[in-house]
Structures are given as structure tokens and as C-alpha cells.
Design an enzyme around this catalytic site. Structure first.
Site, short mmCIF file in Angstrom:
data_model
loop_
_atom_site.label_atom_id
_atom_site.label_comp_id
_atom_site.label_asym_id
_atom_site.label_seq_id
_atom_site.Cartn_x
_atom_site.Cartn_y
_atom_site.Cartn_z
N HIS A 63 0.85 -1.19 0.00
CA HIS A 63 0.00 0.00 0.00
C HIS A 63 0.88 1.24 0.00
O HIS A 63 1.96 1.26 0.61
CB HIS A 63 -0.91 -0.01 1.23
N GLU A 66 -4.14 1.75 -7.11
CA GLU A 66 -4.63 2.88 -6.32
C GLU A 66 -3.77 4.11 -6.61
O GLU A 66 -2.66 4.23 -6.07
CB GLU A 66 -4.55 2.58 -4.82
#
Length: 252
Positions: free
Chosen positions: A96, A168
Site C-alpha cells: 500500500h 490505487e
């Protein structure tokens, strides 16, 4: 080919064990059957035992938000992938942008973690994404492609086909600014094209690619209409049971 969508909520550093239990109890009876969609929540490490126990015997899957690439040892503060498997977790989110940015995780770290996750019978959700500066410079495809190639290096075709990639864009995470439908489709296709180049089209046709970045009930349907978007990794909208369930309305 038809890929089963996967919607995963990322709670980040939110919820205590009591709140996690209440959330799971509120959603499990209302989830669609898992022949239609895979549904998961990524809980903080301190909530995992409670979340896994509350989700037991339901279609809800549970992810950890990170792990280390060793199973045990003198690694103070780290989480063992073997222990996650022993606990009954299903997925582990790795790579992430918050981990890359705040904790200086490298592509090499993420690749080692992916291998350790598979070695313990779990499935990685591997995140990738570019900064606003990279996006505006027209370098998003090259940058994200390099992240994906590095993360998957040394994995087998079978492993890659079974994992989840989450695109993302960093500029859309928690900002309220989401990528257009066209951007999401073109970047998720670019991610799939990297898999095709490295592992072949058959593997690329099987791997699931999520979009993440300010996804909410109001915009998820347009993303899910994209041929190369196979689900969403959702932050803020996954914190309340009602909004999380509303994300699944696209199934109907």
C-alpha cells in the site's frame, strides 16, 4: 473470460476489537452469495482475532494489512505470515502506498512478502499506484508497470493467476478526488498488460485487478462497468456497515 469481482474494505488504523466485531455482525447476514462476488475486510493486526472469529461460517473473508517476509525471529513489531495463516486469515494487503511512503517499503520488500504469503497458503492483495506528479508527467503506466513487474518477480504463473492486484493512484486515496472511469480502465488494463508481458495472456486473463481511491457507493458502479476492473479496494466507505453493504449493490 469472466472473473469474479472482489470488494475489499481497508479499515487502515481504525476500529477497536469491539467495533470490528459489531461491524462484522452487522454485515455478514446481508452479504450476497459468494458465487457472485468475493467480499473481504482488511483489519488492523489488533483486531484480526476478533474479526476472523466473527466472520467464521460466513462468506466474509478477512485480510491482514501487512506482514513480514519471515515466519519468525527477532523482528520486533512485525507480523508473521505463518501466524496469520494459523489464525485463519485469507488475504494479506501488501505494498500500500502508505506503507511505501511512511515506512519506506521497497519493491524488493513487497516481492519478498508476496513469496512468504504464498508459502503460507495465503493470497496477497498487491497494491500499486503513482503520485500526482508522476500522473501529470504522463509517466503513470511506466511507473506502475515497474512496480507490478518487481512485485511479481520469481512467482509462478499459477500464483500470479490467483493473486489480486490493486491499482490505487496515490492522488486519489482519501482525497475525495477519484480517477475517471476512463483512467481507471486504462490503468487497470495497463496493469493486466504487464502481467501478460511477464507471464502470458492466459495468466493475465485470470488475475483480478481492483481499482482503489475514493471509491464509494455513488461511484462504484461506473468502475465496475469497466472490462478490466474486477473489484475495489475501499478505505473510508468501508468503515460503516451501511456504506460497505451499499458498495455491493452493483451485484444486483
Amino acid at each position: 473470460m469472466s472473473r469474479k469481482p472482489i470488494i475489499a474494505g481497508n479499515w487502515k488504523m481504525n476500529k477497536n476489537p469491539q467495533e470490528a466485531k459489531a461491524f462484522v455482525e452487522a454485515v455478514v447476514s446481508k452479504l450476497p452469495s459468494n458465487d457472485l462476488v468475493d467480499v473481504a475486510v482488511a483489519a488492523p493486526a489488533v483486531d484480526l482475532v476478533t474479526t476472523i472469529e466473527a466472520a467464521k461460517d460466513s462468506v466474509l473473508k478477512v485480510a491482514a494489512q501487512n506482514c513480514y517476509f519471515e515466519n519468525s525471529g527477532a523482528y520486533t513489531g512485525e507480523t508473521s505470515p505463518k501466524v496469520l495463516a494459523d489464525m485463519g486469515a485469507d488475504y494479506v494487503v501488501i505494498g500500500h502506498s502508505e506503507r511505501r511512503d511512511y515506512f519506506h517499503e521497497t519493491d524488493e520488500d513487497i516481492n519478498k512478502k508476496a513469496k512468504a504469503i504464498f508459502a503460507n497458503g495465503l493470497t496477497p492483495i498487491i497494491c500499486c499506484g503513482e503520485s500526482l506528479e508522476t500522473y501529470e508527467a504522463g509517466q503513470a503506466v511506466a511507473f506502475v508497470g515497474a512496480q507490478v513487474s518487481a512485485a511479481l518477480e520469481g512467482l509462478s504463473a499459477e500464483q500470479v493467476a490467483s493473486l489480486v492486484l490493486a491499482y490505487e493512484p496515490i492522488w486519489a486515496i482519501g482525497t475525495g478526488k477519484s480517477a475517471t472511469q476512463e483512467d481507471a480502465q486504462s490503468m487497470c488494463k495497463a496493469v493486466r498488460d504487464v502481467v501478460a508481458a511477464d507471464f502470458g495472456q492466459e495468466v493475465a486473463d485470470k488475475v483480478r485487478v481492483q481499482y482503489g481511491g475514493s471509491v464509494k457507493p455513488e461511484n462504484i458502479k461506473e468502475y465496475m462497468a469497466c472490462p478490466d476492473v474486477d473489484g475495489a479496494l475501499v478505505g473510508g466507505a468501508s468503515l460503516e456497515a451501511d456504506s460497505f453493504l451499499a458498495l455491493l449493490d452493483f451485484v444486483n
